[in-house]
Design a protein around this motif. Sequence first.
Motif, PDB file in Angstrom:
ATOM      1  N   ALA A  55      37.013  50.956  39.968  1.00 33.62           N
ATOM      2  CA  ALA A  55      38.044  49.938  39.833  1.00 33.62           C
ATOM      3  C   ALA A  55      37.883  48.927  40.976  1.00 33.62           C
ATOM      4  O   ALA A  55      37.441  49.270  42.072  1.00 33.62           O
ATOM      5  CB  ALA A  55      39.424  50.598  39.879  1.00 33.62           C
ATOM      6  N   PRO A  56      38.264  47.661  40.779  1.00 33.54           N
ATOM      7  CA  PRO A  56      38.834  47.111  39.530  1.00 33.54           C
ATOM      8  C   PRO A  56      37.771  46.596  38.560  1.00 33.54           C
ATOM      9  O   PRO A  56      38.103  46.096  37.493  1.00 33.54           O
ATOM     10  CB  PRO A  56      39.691  45.967  40.054  1.00 33.54           C
ATOM     11  CG  PRO A  56      38.915  45.452  41.243  1.00 33.54           C
ATOM     12  CD  PRO A  56      38.307  46.677  41.889  1.00 33.54           C
ATOM     13  N   ALA A  91      37.672  47.553  34.691  1.00 32.03           N
ATOM     14  CA  ALA A  91      38.615  46.991  33.721  1.00 32.03           C
ATOM     15  C   ALA A  91      38.014  45.826  32.953  1.00 32.03           C
ATOM     16  O   ALA A  91      38.367  45.592  31.786  1.00 32.03           O
ATOM     17  CB  ALA A  91      39.893  46.552  34.434  1.00 32.03           C
ATOM     18  N   ASP A  92      37.122  45.080  33.588  1.00 40.45           N
ATOM     19  CA  ASP A  92      36.536  43.902  32.950  1.00 40.45           C
ATOM     20  C   ASP A  92      35.090  44.119  32.500  1.00 40.45           C
ATOM     21  O   ASP A  92      34.424  43.172  32.097  1.00 40.45           O
ATOM     22  CB  ASP A  92      36.575  42.718  33.931  1.00 40.45           C
ATOM     23  CG  ASP A  92      37.996  42.364  34.347  1.00 40.45           C
ATOM     24  OD1 ASP A  92      38.882  42.421  33.479  1.00 40.45           O
ATOM     25  OD2 ASP A  92      38.193  42.047  35.538  1.00 40.45           O
TER      26      ASP A  92
END
Length: 367
Positions: free
Chosen positions: A289-290, A293-294
């Motif tokens: 993360a982060p 997430a993308d």
Amino acid sequence: MSGPNTEYDPVQVTPLDEEHVTAMREQALAAIAGAGDLEELRAVRTEHAGDRSPLALANREIGALPPQARKDAGRRVGQARKDLTTALAARQAELEVEAEARMIDEEAVDVTLPWDRRPAGARHPITMLSERIADVFVAMGWEVAEGPLVEAEWLNFDALNLGADHPARTMQDTFWTEPAEHHLVLRTQTSPVQARTMLTRTPPIYVVSPGRVFRTDEYDATHSPMFHQVEGLVVDEGITMAHLKGTLDHFAASMFGDGITTRFRPSYFPFTEPSAEVDLRCFVCRGLAPAVADCRTCKGEGWIEWGGCGVVNPRVLVACGVDAERFTGFAFGMGIDRTLMFRHGVSDMRDMFEGDVRFSTAFGSDL
């Protein structure tokens, strides 16, 4: 009654007098020295040292001389012929050196010049990746095993604990050959190679088997009726799932870089028990993360499905003549095509099989 002719008659043997032999010798030596190349030297050898050369013909006349004259004539002619042989050998050695030097100079290739108008070909990336995978396991002490593409039904299904009513046997999944009573199929996996190995060898067994397999899949961006798999098999005493996990983690790191590991999700395969799906830690976001997430590669999961594995079912060991009470083992299988797509961002599987050399040349000579 007249006696034997003991007198030397110079009229009958003019080619043998000292002046004449010297002249023939000098003429031959001059021709040898004047030979400009090996072809000319061969002609000189025939003319001045062959069976019909002047010195050879003169040598035949020696027998016509009185006994007291033969020795001197033989010595003169023999010495002249010896001188010619020595001169010919020396001149040939010189000309061979000159010819080699000339060849090196005339046939030199300027590697900086523009290359040929015909474009060079390229090895297929699937071939190169298969060899790289094999090298990974050979370095671990494993062996590479191969088997036929047209396989016996028993080896492709029965020996691997796929019963007669298993759906994989149907025409929807398998290419069957004719006539049907021969019970031959285009192998649906490389697992029959493992069965063949267990039938012909005794444990310990450590083999990997990359190769082509066939299933009646649609031909689209992510499926093909012909594709490539690599399967591994270990049969030895004391083998556990821990050995399998360590092997696959090393395999994953070799394919996708250090730090890439695997995880197991419970699943079912007839030939292994317990069985698991193998997920690969996303090599783009690395499951952190982060970024996860993308991540479009793993779609936010942090993991990518890679293949299947498990502990070899005791029924498979028994069917292949292995003592299931003494030996255990593990097996795994991954798609080579899928691995190539992951490693190099290939979005359409059809690019691998359409025969466009531009696809292969993009990968260079090493993967």
